[in-house]
Design a protein around this motif. Structure first.
Motif, PDB file in Angstrom:
ATOM      1  N   ARG A 160      -5.936  -0.484   9.769  1.00  0.00           N
ATOM      2  CA  ARG A 160      -6.008   0.511  10.844  1.00  0.00           C
ATOM      3  C   ARG A 160      -6.178  -0.158  12.214  1.00  0.00           C
ATOM      4  N   ILE A 215      -2.660  -1.293  13.232  1.00  0.00           N
ATOM      5  CA  ILE A 215      -1.822  -0.158  13.618  1.00  0.00           C
ATOM      6  C   ILE A 215      -2.235   0.374  14.993  1.00  0.00           C
ATOM      7  N   THR A 261       3.096  -1.372   4.115  1.00  0.00           N
ATOM      8  CA  THR A 261       3.982  -0.221   4.327  1.00  0.00           C
ATOM      9  C   THR A 261       3.533   0.586   5.532  1.00  0.00           C
ATOM     10  N   TYR A 262       2.247   0.827   5.665  1.00  0.00           N
ATOM     11  CA  TYR A 262       1.726   1.560   6.819  1.00  0.00           C
ATOM     12  C   TYR A 262       2.050   0.826   8.123  1.00  0.00           C
ATOM     13  N   TYR A 297       5.692   1.171   9.059  1.00  0.00           N
ATOM     14  CA  TYR A 297       5.960   2.506   9.604  1.00  0.00           C
ATOM     15  C   TYR A 297       5.482   2.621  11.051  1.00  0.00           C
ATOM     16  N   ALA A 342       1.803   2.459  -1.725  1.00  0.00           N
ATOM     17  CA  ALA A 342       0.790   2.569  -0.669  1.00  0.00           C
ATOM     18  C   ALA A 342      -0.349   3.499  -1.048  1.00  0.00           C
ATOM     19  N   ALA A 349      -4.859   9.608   3.491  1.00  0.00           N
ATOM     20  CA  ALA A 349      -3.829   8.575   3.592  1.00  0.00           C
ATOM     21  C   ALA A 349      -2.453   9.192   3.821  1.00  0.00           C
ATOM     22  N   ILE A 401       0.002   8.389   7.100  1.00  0.00           N
ATOM     23  CA  ILE A 401       1.327   7.771   7.058  1.00  0.00           C
ATOM     24  C   ILE A 401       2.406   8.760   7.496  1.00  0.00           C
ATOM     25  N   LEU A 416       2.567   8.624  11.249  1.00  0.00           N
ATOM     26  CA  LEU A 416       3.317   7.450  11.708  1.00  0.00           C
ATOM     27  C   LEU A 416       4.815   7.659  11.547  1.00  0.00           C
ATOM     28  N   ALA A 418       7.431   8.611   2.495  1.00  0.00           N
ATOM     29  CA  ALA A 418       6.140   7.991   2.808  1.00  0.00           C
ATOM     30  C   ALA A 418       5.025   8.661   2.011  1.00  0.00           C
ATOM     31  N   VAL A 472       2.455   7.134  -1.155  1.00  0.00           N
ATOM     32  CA  VAL A 472       1.007   7.252  -1.252  1.00  0.00           C
ATOM     33  C   VAL A 472       0.604   7.962  -2.543  1.00  0.00           C
TER      34      VAL A 472
END
Length: 467
Positions: free
Chosen positions: A84, A87, A113-114, A117, A133, A176, A180, A183, A194, A198
């Motif tokens: 986080r 990101i 993956t996050y 994105y 993810a 989660a 995502i 994003l 996405a 998850v």
């Protein structure tokens, strides 16, 4: 005359203007010549050191000189907190960030993956993959252990525990998914897939990701990537910007020595060893004041270990159990009971197992390190117990007990009291009978500063008062 003055005035005004124009043009040429694309790599597990590396690079990037930053990704995942942070830094960066899963064989799993994105442009090399993810793989601190069997009892406690676990899992998964999807919507990418990544741990190859709109393009090399994104419009902090990356040089930004040191320190096994060395160093210093070296080394290691643990997801119950176990082992060394030692070893082992609170395998303590620490503690405890046992079997050499049975020589005597020479010192003494100066006596008791003696004609003392 007027014409000459006019010409001189025009020249006086034109020269500074021309000089300014030339300097600005030179500065623009210099800036244009120095313009480049920066490149950094996220490899291995994502942790505090990776987050700091990305933050430092993004903060130091000058938008006037750096056209974009290529974030090369090859990671199995890592800590949710570090993910986080990365990101958040990407979203706040004034320089466009290009996510590139490379080289061939690399993957952007879990936290990767996050991050992909979140980048302004997402690309993958052929032969790479992304996905899987789920929050458990990210290493969320509250994620339940999938290997833990459900326990049921007659009162339905197992069902209640299962419902609690399901509620926590649902809460974590929904959070989660929302993250995502936000994003994906921000970067106009496939939000439905996405969510599958998850909820169902879905994964995709590079070409499949391109077909589903998860990424923007597939490129073999960073140079091909720059050619293909040239002229693309991206949103940077809410503003539209057109990339001009064709033929720009790529400069790799290496992590500083401080980041490399942080990467070593935030390895849970290294932090664990530093904690153990620090605690035992301080214990040795307190048990033998004045040694200095154990105290200095122990204090440095303990501070570094605490600094590393502060950046890791630590279970404070496990840390408390470890400290309690070490305290019991120290108490066992000074007061052997076996109960304290056994309890200390159990508490230490349980604490080490619980110390790092994450499901990310890369940030779990190694059983080899835990076993080595246990063996070292047991060995230290055995050495200490052996030393204490030998010390207890040795005769007492100080205090009142050491004087009992020692010989003495009468110096002067009157009635039942007088003075004797014992252990090289003059003492007041008393005996049940009258003694003569020069007689040899033996100490049978000590009452305050008065010795109790009895006549022993067969004993002799030397000049120092020793037998």
């Amino acid at each position: 005359m007027c014409l000459r003055r006019l010409i001189l005035s025009v020249i006086a005004i034109a020269l500074p203007m021309a000089s300014a124009i030339l300097s600005v043009s030179g500065a623009e040429r210099e800036t244009s010549a120095d313009r480049h694309v920066a490149s950094i790599a996220i490899t291995g597990a994502i942790g505090p050191a990776t987050a700091q590396y990305v933050k430092d690079t993004l903060l130091s990037a000058d938008p006037q000189r750096v056209e974009a930053i290529i974030l090369r990704i090859n990671t199995p995942g890592g800590l949710a907190t570090s993910m986080r942070e990365i990101i958040a830094d990407i979203l706040a960066s004034p320089v466009p960030v290009i996510g590139f899963v490379a080289p061939a064989g690399a993957h952007a799993a879990s936290a990767g993956t996050y991050i992909l994105y979140a980048t302004h442009v997402a690309a993958m090399a052929p032969g790479t993959n992304l996905g899987a993810a789920t929050p458990v793989q990210i290493g969320n601190p509250i994620s339940p252990s999938p290997q833990e069997p459900e326990k049921k009892d007659k009162d339905g406690g197992g069902q209640a525990a299962s419902e609690t676990k399901d509620a926590l899992t649902a809460k974590m998964t929904n959070d989660a998914v929302a993250f995502i999807r936000s994003l994906a919507e921000l970067r106009h990418r496939n939000a439905d897939w996405a969510e599958e990544a998850v909820r169902k741990a879905a994964s995709l190859s590079s070409q499949a990701a391109l077909d589903k709109g998860v990424i923007d393009l597939v490129a073999q090399t960073p140079e091909e990537l720059l050619r293909r994104i040239d002229g693309r419009d991206v949103q940077v902090i809410g503003e539209q910007r057109r990339l001009a990356t064709r033929n720009l040089p790529i400069r790799t930004s290496e992590p500083s020595w401080l980041i490399r040191l942080l990467a070593v320190l935030t390895d849970p096994n290294v932090a664990f060893i530093l904690m153990i060395v620090g605690l035992y160093g301080l214990i040795f210093e307190f048990s033998s004041p004045g040694a200095v070296a154990p105290g200095v080394i122990g204090a440095i290691c303990l501070v570094l270990g605490l600094y590393a643990l502060n950046m890791l997801p630590v279970d404070y119950t496990g840390l408390a159990l470890m400290l309690l176990g070490i305290a019991f082992l120290v108490a066992e060394a000074f007061n052997p009971t076996m109960v304290l030692g056994l309890g200390g070893l159990i508490a230490f082992l349980l604490g080490a197992m619980m110390l790092i609170d994450t499901d990310a395998p890369e940030f779990q303590l190694s059983w080899t390190v835990i076993g080595a620490a246990m063996i070292a503690s047991i060995g230290l405890l055995s050495l200490t117990l052996g030393y204490v046992w030998r010390a207890r079997r040795n005769p007492v050499r100080t205090g009142t007990p050491a004087m009992l049975g020692q010989p003495a020589e009468v110096l002067d005597w009157s009635g039942q009291e007088g003075h004797v020479l014992a252990l090289g010192e003059r003492w007041q003494a008393r005996a049940p009978r009258t003694l003569a100066p020069g007689e040899h006596v033996q100490i049978t008791g000590v009452e305050g500063l008065v010795l109790e003696v009895r006549h022993t004609p067969d004993l002799a003392v030397n000049s120092g008062g020793q037998p």
